[in-house]
Write an enzyme that holds these catalytic residues in place. Structure first.
Site, PDB file in Angstrom:
ATOM      1  N   LYS A  30     -18.700  29.239-165.145  1.00  0.00           N
ATOM      2  CA  LYS A  30     -17.989  30.408-164.613  1.00  0.00           C
ATOM      3  C   LYS A  30     -17.451  31.279-165.750  1.00  0.00           C
ATOM      4  O   LYS A  30     -17.595  32.498-165.726  1.00  0.00           O
ATOM      5  CB  LYS A  30     -16.814  29.975-163.711  1.00  0.00           C
ATOM      6  CG  LYS A  30     -17.222  29.177-162.489  1.00  0.00           C
ATOM      7  CD  LYS A  30     -16.048  28.925-161.547  1.00  0.00           C
ATOM      8  CE  LYS A  30     -14.914  28.115-162.133  1.00  0.00           C
ATOM      9  NZ  LYS A  30     -15.282  26.725-162.499  1.00  0.00           N
ATOM     10  N   ARG A 103      -9.060  28.373-155.519  1.00  0.00           N
ATOM     11  CA  ARG A 103      -9.508  26.990-155.641  1.00  0.00           C
ATOM     12  C   ARG A 103      -9.153  26.172-154.406  1.00  0.00           C
ATOM     13  O   ARG A 103      -9.479  24.984-154.349  1.00  0.00           O
ATOM     14  CB  ARG A 103      -8.843  26.351-156.859  1.00  0.00           C
ATOM     15  CG  ARG A 103      -9.755  26.267-158.100  1.00  0.00           C
ATOM     16  CD  ARG A 103      -8.924  25.676-159.221  1.00  0.00           C
ATOM     17  NE  ARG A 103      -9.655  25.015-160.239  1.00  0.00           N
ATOM     18  CZ  ARG A 103      -9.962  25.562-161.420  1.00  0.00           C
ATOM     19  NH1 ARG A 103      -9.690  26.820-161.674  1.00  0.00           N
ATOM     20  NH2 ARG A 103     -10.571  24.844-162.333  1.00  0.00           N
ATOM     21  N   ARG A 137     -17.699  20.745-174.808  1.00  0.00           N
ATOM     22  CA  ARG A 137     -17.271  22.152-174.841  1.00  0.00           C
ATOM     23  C   ARG A 137     -16.227  22.369-175.933  1.00  0.00           C
ATOM     24  O   ARG A 137     -15.377  21.530-176.164  1.00  0.00           O
ATOM     25  CB  ARG A 137     -16.681  22.511-173.477  1.00  0.00           C
ATOM     26  CG  ARG A 137     -16.138  23.909-173.397  1.00  0.00           C
ATOM     27  CD  ARG A 137     -16.014  24.351-171.982  1.00  0.00           C
ATOM     28  NE  ARG A 137     -14.833  23.822-171.313  1.00  0.00           N
ATOM     29  CZ  ARG A 137     -14.472  24.175-170.078  1.00  0.00           C
ATOM     30  NH1 ARG A 137     -15.214  25.020-169.388  1.00  0.00           N
ATOM     31  NH2 ARG A 137     -13.394  23.680-169.528  1.00  0.00           N
ATOM     32  N   ARG A 170     -10.262  21.446-175.400  1.00  0.00           N
ATOM     33  CA  ARG A 170      -9.166  21.429-174.435  1.00  0.00           C
ATOM     34  C   ARG A 170      -8.759  19.993-174.125  1.00  0.00           C
ATOM     35  O   ARG A 170      -9.598  19.117-174.018  1.00  0.00           O
ATOM     36  CB  ARG A 170      -9.612  22.128-173.139  1.00  0.00           C
ATOM     37  CG  ARG A 170      -9.521  23.632-173.229  1.00  0.00           C
ATOM     38  CD  ARG A 170     -10.148  24.329-172.049  1.00  0.00           C
ATOM     39  NE  ARG A 170      -9.835  23.747-170.745  1.00  0.00           N
ATOM     40  CZ  ARG A 170     -10.264  24.259-169.596  1.00  0.00           C
ATOM     41  NH1 ARG A 170     -11.001  25.366-169.592  1.00  0.00           N
ATOM     42  NH2 ARG A 170      -9.961  23.686-168.456  1.00  0.00           N
ATOM     43  N   ARG A 181     -10.962  15.990-162.506  1.00  0.00           N
ATOM     44  CA  ARG A 181     -11.094  17.410-162.118  1.00  0.00           C
ATOM     45  C   ARG A 181     -12.257  17.609-161.143  1.00  0.00           C
ATOM     46  O   ARG A 181     -12.181  18.431-160.223  1.00  0.00           O
ATOM     47  CB  ARG A 181     -11.274  18.284-163.359  1.00  0.00           C
ATOM     48  CG  ARG A 181      -9.979  18.429-164.162  1.00  0.00           C
ATOM     49  CD  ARG A 181     -10.238  18.909-165.573  1.00  0.00           C
ATOM     50  NE  ARG A 181     -10.763  20.250-165.644  1.00  0.00           N
ATOM     51  CZ  ARG A 181     -11.430  20.730-166.696  1.00  0.00           C
ATOM     52  NH1 ARG A 181     -11.657  19.965-167.755  1.00  0.00           N
ATOM     53  NH2 ARG A 181     -11.878  21.959-166.692  1.00  0.00           N
TER      54      ARG A 181
HETATM   55  P1  AMP Z   1      -9.929  25.998-165.633  1.00  0.00           P
HETATM   56  O1  AMP Z   1      -9.748  26.596-166.987  1.00  0.00           O
HETATM   57  O2  AMP Z   1     -10.341  27.013-164.606  1.00  0.00           O
HETATM   58  O3  AMP Z   1     -10.831  24.785-165.653  1.00  0.00           O
HETATM   59  O4  AMP Z   1      -8.486  25.489-165.156  1.00  0.00           O
HETATM   60  C1  AMP Z   1      -7.790  24.514-165.904  1.00  0.00           C
HETATM   61  C2  AMP Z   1      -6.657  23.943-165.071  1.00  0.00           C
HETATM   62  O5  AMP Z   1      -5.727  24.977-164.712  1.00  0.00           O
HETATM   63  C3  AMP Z   1      -7.069  23.317-163.750  1.00  0.00           C
HETATM   64  O6  AMP Z   1      -7.534  21.978-163.892  1.00  0.00           O
HETATM   65  C4  AMP Z   1      -5.761  23.407-162.956  1.00  0.00           C
HETATM   66  O7  AMP Z   1      -4.840  22.416-163.394  1.00  0.00           O
HETATM   67  C5  AMP Z   1      -5.221  24.764-163.389  1.00  0.00           C
HETATM   68  N1  AMP Z   1      -5.733  25.843-162.514  1.00  0.00           N
HETATM   69  C6  AMP Z   1      -6.582  26.852-162.860  1.00  0.00           C
HETATM   70  N2  AMP Z   1      -6.835  27.647-161.819  1.00  0.00           N
HETATM   71  C7  AMP Z   1      -6.124  27.139-160.772  1.00  0.00           C
HETATM   72  C8  AMP Z   1      -5.982  27.510-159.410  1.00  0.00           C
HETATM   73  N3  AMP Z   1      -6.629  28.577-158.890  1.00  0.00           N
HETATM   74  N4  AMP Z   1      -5.181  26.753-158.628  1.00  0.00           N
HETATM   75  C9  AMP Z   1      -4.519  25.684-159.118  1.00  0.00           C
HETATM   76  N5  AMP Z   1      -4.630  25.271-160.394  1.00  0.00           N
HETATM   77  C10 AMP Z   1      -5.417  25.992-161.223  1.00  0.00           C
END
Ligand code: AMP
Length: 222
Positions: A30, A103, A137, A170, A181
Site C-alpha cells: 500500500k 481498518r 523491509r 520498524r 498484525r
Molecule cells: P501501518 O504503518 O499502516 O502498518 O500501521 C502501523 C500500526 O499503526 C498498526 O499496526 C496500528 O497499530 C496503527 N494503525 C495504523 N493505521 C491504523 C488504523 N486505521 N486504525 C488503527 N490503528 C492503526
C-alpha cells in the site's frame, strides 16, 4: 476520457482529483503504491501509520498512547484514528490516497460521513510472502519511503534514495509482531473487502510481482 499530453508521458487529468482507498494486509505494498500515485498523479498520500509513528517520535500525548498498541501489533482505538483522519481529510481540496485507513467497519462508516470515496483498490498477497516482505523491509524515518532488502534495495546500503536519511527497521516488522498484525488484519480489516464490494467500489489487484506492473494495473482500473 479526458486526457492531455505532458512532456513524454500521457497523464489522465480525470484521475488527479480522485479519492482512493488502498486496502490490503500489512506488507501488501500500500505504501509503495500510494507513493507512486503521489509521484505520478499528485494524489496526497495519507498514511495513518506514518502519522502515528511521527507522533510517537515527537512523544506527543497521542504518540505515547498509540505506541502501546503499535508495539503489540494491535489497532489504535477507532475514535482516536477517526478524529485524526477527519481533521486531515476535511481540510484537503486535492485528490488523495488513503494508506492504512479505514481498518475497521466502524472507521469505514465514520469515513463515509465526511467524504465520498471514488475507488477502493484491494491488494491481494499471500501470507508467507507478506511475512518475508515485512521482515526484510527497511523504512525511511524522514520521507517514509519503503525499501526491501531483496526486491527494492536502496542504491546505497542503509541510505534512503529519495532524501539520504539512514534507513531503519520498524519495531513492528519483526516476525512475531508481523504474524500478530496479520491476525488483526484478518479479524478487523478483511471484512472491508465485502463492505466496499457491496457498494460497487472495489477492485481486486494481484499485489504480488513487479511493483511497476502492479502500479499499471491500479492505474488502468481507475
Ligand atoms: P501501518 O504503518 O499502516 O502498518 O500501521 C502501523 C500500526 O499503526 C498498526 O499496526 C496500528 O497499530 C496503527 N494503525 C495504523 N493505521 C491504523 C488504523 N486505521 N486504525 C488503527 N490503528 C492503526
Amino acid at each position: 476520457m479526458d486526457r492531455f499530453i505532458n512532456c513524454d508521458c500521457i497523464i489522465r487529468s480525470d484521475i488527479m482529483g480522485f479519492r482512493i482507498i488502498l486496502l490490503g494486509p500489512p506488507g501488501s505494498g500500500k505504501g509503495t503504491q500510494a507513493e507512486k500515485l503521489n509521484d505520478d498523479l499528485g494524489l496526497i498520500r495519507l498514511s495513518t501509520g506514518d502519522m502515528l509513528r511521527e507522533a510517537v517520535r515527537d512523544k506527543t500525548a497521542l504518540g505515547m498512547m498509540a505506541k502501546e498498541y503499535m508495539d503489540k501489533g494491535a489497532l489504535v482505538p477507532d475514535d482516536v484514528v477517526i478524529g485524526l483522519m477527519r481533521e486531515k481529510i476535511t481540510s484537503l481540496k486535492e485528490g488523495f490516497v488513503l494508506d492504512g485507513f479505514p481498518r475497521t467497519v466502524q472507521q469505514a462508516d465514520a469515513l463515509s460521513e465526511f467524504v465520498d470515496i471514488d475507488h477502493v483498490i484491494n491488494l491481494d498477497v499471500d501470507d508467507e510472502e507478506l511475512v518475508s516482505r515485512l521482515t526484510k523491509r527497511r523504512s525511511c524515518p524522514d520521507c517514509n519511503v519503503v525499501f526491501h532488502l531483496l526486491y527494492k534495495p536502496p542504491m546505497k546500503d542503509g541510505i534512503c534514495d529519495k532524501c539520504g536519511a539512514a534507513l531503519y527497521q520498524r519495531s513492528d516488522d519483526t516476525e512475531g509482531t508481523v504474524r500478530e498484525r496479520l491476525k488483526v488484519y484478518r479479524e478487523n480489516t478483511f471484512p472491508l473487502i465485502e463492505y466496499y464490494d457491496k457498494k460497487g467500489k472495489l477492485v481486486d489487484i494481484d499485489g504480488s510481482g513487479d511493483i511497476n506492473e502492479i502500479y499499471e494495473a491500479i492505474e488502468a482500473s481507475l
